[in-house]
Design a protein around this motif. Structure first.
Motif, PDB file in Angstrom:
ATOM      1  N   ALA A 162      29.797   7.365  78.400  1.00 53.80           N
ATOM      2  CA  ALA A 162      28.547   6.614  78.459  1.00 53.80           C
ATOM      3  C   ALA A 162      28.696   5.189  77.952  1.00 53.80           C
ATOM      4  O   ALA A 162      27.746   4.402  78.058  1.00 53.80           O
ATOM      5  N   GLY A 163      29.847   4.868  77.400  1.00 53.32           N
ATOM      6  CA  GLY A 163      30.075   3.514  76.914  1.00 53.32           C
ATOM      7  C   GLY A 163      29.464   3.234  75.567  1.00 53.32           C
ATOM      8  O   GLY A 163      29.283   2.065  75.195  1.00 53.32           O
ATOM      9  N   GLU A 164      29.145   4.273  74.826  1.00 57.35           N
ATOM     10  CA  GLU A 164      28.572   4.058  73.497  1.00 57.35           C
ATOM     11  C   GLU A 164      29.627   3.450  72.574  1.00 57.35           C
ATOM     12  O   GLU A 164      30.781   3.895  72.554  1.00 57.35           O
ATOM     13  N   PRO A 165      29.266   2.446  71.811  1.00 57.46           N
ATOM     14  CA  PRO A 165      30.248   1.806  70.925  1.00 57.46           C
ATOM     15  C   PRO A 165      30.617   2.718  69.765  1.00 57.46           C
ATOM     16  O   PRO A 165      29.778   3.457  69.224  1.00 57.46           O
ATOM     17  N   ALA A 166      31.880   2.697  69.417  1.00 57.34           N
ATOM     18  CA  ALA A 166      32.357   3.482  68.271  1.00 57.34           C
ATOM     19  C   ALA A 166      32.231   2.639  67.017  1.00 57.34           C
ATOM     20  O   ALA A 166      32.497   1.438  67.015  1.00 57.34           O
ATOM     21  N   THR A 167      31.790   3.265  65.949  1.00 53.08           N
ATOM     22  CA  THR A 167      31.543   2.536  64.712  1.00 53.08           C
ATOM     23  C   THR A 167      32.700   2.607  63.731  1.00 53.08           C
ATOM     24  O   THR A 167      32.597   2.106  62.620  1.00 53.08           O
ATOM     25  N   SER A 168      33.780   3.233  64.105  1.00 54.23           N
ATOM     26  CA  SER A 168      34.924   3.356  63.200  1.00 54.23           C
ATOM     27  C   SER A 168      36.209   3.078  63.974  1.00 54.23           C
ATOM     28  O   SER A 168      36.217   2.985  65.203  1.00 54.23           O
ATOM     29  N   ARG A 169      37.273   2.959  63.249  1.00 53.89           N
ATOM     30  CA  ARG A 169      38.577   2.727  63.865  1.00 53.89           C
ATOM     31  C   ARG A 169      39.267   4.069  64.124  1.00 53.89           C
ATOM     32  O   ARG A 169      38.758   5.121  63.756  1.00 53.89           O
ATOM     33  N   ALA A 170      40.408   3.998  64.776  1.00 49.48           N
ATOM     34  CA  ALA A 170      41.170   5.207  65.060  1.00 49.48           C
ATOM     35  C   ALA A 170      41.671   5.840  63.765  1.00 49.48           C
ATOM     36  O   ALA A 170      42.112   5.140  62.846  1.00 49.48           O
ATOM     37  N   VAL A 171      41.581   7.135  63.692  1.00 50.24           N
ATOM     38  CA  VAL A 171      42.012   7.871  62.496  1.00 50.24           C
ATOM     39  C   VAL A 171      42.951   8.993  62.935  1.00 50.24           C
ATOM     40  O   VAL A 171      43.014   9.368  64.114  1.00 50.24           O
ATOM     41  N   GLY A 172      43.674   9.537  61.966  1.00 54.71           N
ATOM     42  CA  GLY A 172      44.572  10.641  62.253  1.00 54.71           C
ATOM     43  C   GLY A 172      43.802  11.937  62.449  1.00 54.71           C
ATOM     44  O   GLY A 172      42.920  12.271  61.657  1.00 54.71           O
ATOM     45  N   ILE A 173      44.143  12.646  63.518  1.00 56.82           N
ATOM     46  CA  ILE A 173      43.452  13.891  63.858  1.00 56.82           C
ATOM     47  C   ILE A 173      44.490  14.989  64.027  1.00 56.82           C
ATOM     48  O   ILE A 173      45.507  14.789  64.703  1.00 56.82           O
ATOM     49  N   ILE A 174      44.244  16.128  63.394  1.00 56.82           N
ATOM     50  CA  ILE A 174      45.129  17.307  63.437  1.00 56.82           C
ATOM     51  C   ILE A 174      46.605  16.895  63.365  1.00 56.82           C
ATOM     52  O   ILE A 174      47.424  17.272  64.198  1.00 56.82           O
ATOM     53  N   LEU A 175      46.920  16.117  62.343  1.00 56.58           N
ATOM     54  CA  LEU A 175      48.301  15.697  62.162  1.00 56.58           C
ATOM     55  C   LEU A 175      49.142  16.887  61.714  1.00 56.58           C
ATOM     56  O   LEU A 175      48.737  17.649  60.843  1.00 56.58           O
ATOM     57  N   PRO A 176      50.314  17.057  62.296  1.00 57.16           N
ATOM     58  CA  PRO A 176      51.144  18.218  61.933  1.00 57.16           C
ATOM     59  C   PRO A 176      51.764  18.047  60.558  1.00 57.16           C
ATOM     60  O   PRO A 176      51.915  16.928  60.046  1.00 57.16           O
ATOM     61  N   ALA A 177      52.126  19.165  59.960  1.00 57.73           N
ATOM     62  CA  ALA A 177      52.772  19.121  58.644  1.00 57.73           C
ATOM     63  C   ALA A 177      54.160  18.509  58.728  1.00 57.73           C
ATOM     64  O   ALA A 177      54.606  17.836  57.804  1.00 57.73           O
ATOM     65  N   LYS A 178      54.852  18.750  59.845  1.00 56.55           N
ATOM     66  CA  LYS A 178      56.179  18.182  60.065  1.00 56.55           C
ATOM     67  C   LYS A 178      56.110  17.125  61.148  1.00 56.55           C
ATOM     68  O   LYS A 178      55.387  17.280  62.134  1.00 56.55           O
ATOM     69  N   ASP A 179      56.864  16.069  60.960  1.00 54.89           N
ATOM     70  CA  ASP A 179      56.858  14.967  61.920  1.00 54.89           C
ATOM     71  C   ASP A 179      57.844  15.252  63.051  1.00 54.89           C
ATOM     72  O   ASP A 179      58.856  14.574  63.224  1.00 54.89           O
ATOM     73  N   THR A 180      57.533  16.281  63.838  1.00 56.48           N
ATOM     74  CA  THR A 180      58.366  16.643  64.976  1.00 56.48           C
ATOM     75  C   THR A 180      57.477  16.859  66.192  1.00 56.48           C
ATOM     76  O   THR A 180      56.271  17.131  66.069  1.00 56.48           O
ATOM     77  N   LEU A 181      58.076  16.747  67.351  1.00 48.50           N
ATOM     78  CA  LEU A 181      57.319  16.924  68.596  1.00 48.50           C
ATOM     79  C   LEU A 181      56.822  18.353  68.741  1.00 48.50           C
ATOM     80  O   LEU A 181      55.685  18.578  69.163  1.00 48.50           O
TER      81      LEU A 181
END
Length: 204
Positions: A162-181
């Protein structure tokens, strides 16, 4: 009249002469005692074992490769619900342009599976990062479980469309415990399965 051999007729070594046949037998006995030519059966039986030992590493490598391919293919297909909605919202993020393949055709994909798996994980993660401001706007908090992300995802997609403006910046979502693919794929797969699951039936 018999002639008795004298001491001078004996060999200079002081030993009596040995019969040639006895000498050959003694030599064969010495070689057998040393472990040479005792029998041919163990040598012949060791040849198949040696061949199996050489081929074992190759078989183990192929089996491990097949297991990885099967795991990547399963995750690739499980990510389709999440990837489909994010592809509709951000088609420019998809490597392969055009209309996505039908589910039945996608089930037939067997070639370049590792590349397909890699691209689908990356595209799902990129779509969630781009949608994260709208997810935050509809009430998602950082560190929320995958099931909560799946619940709020339709509202965030609707706000983005709908083109509604976002009021915040990008944040981390469901980040894994290990930094692997693979760890990232597990988190994304949980969101995707929650999207495809039927909604719970409320009691009247």
């Amino acid at each position: 009249m018999s002639v008795v051999p004298s001491a001078s007729d004996a060999p200079s070594s002081g030993r009596l002469p040995t019969h040639p046949r006895r000498a050959r037998v003694s030599a064969r006995t010495c070689w057998a005692a040393a472990g040479f030519g005792v029998t041919r059966t163990p040598v012949v039986g060791a040849i198949p074992l040696f061949a199996v030992g050489l081929s074992y590493s190759g078989i183990a490598t192929r089996l491990a490769t097949w297991r990885i391919w099967r795991r990547h293919r399963r995750a690739y297909r499980q990510l389709r619900p999440l990837w489909s909605v994010l592809h509709a919202a951000f088609p420019e993020s998809t490597l392969y342009a055009g209309t996505p393949a039908a589910p039945w055709r996608e089930a037939l994909h067997v070639r370049r599976m590792h590349r397909r798996y890699y691209r689908r994980v990356i595209e799902c993660r990129d779509g969630l990062v781009r949608l994260s401001p709208h997810l935050t706007a509809v009430g998602l908090r950082e560190g929320a479980p995958p099931e909560t992300v799946a619940t709020l995802l339709p509202r965030a997609l609707a706000a983005q469309a709908a083109g509604e403006p976002a009021t915040s910046r990008a944040v981390g979502i469901i980040l894994p415990a290990k930094d692997t693919l693979n760890a990232d794929a597990q988190q994304l797969t949980t969101v995707s399965r929650s999207l495809s699951a039927p909604p719970p039936v409320r009691a009247p």
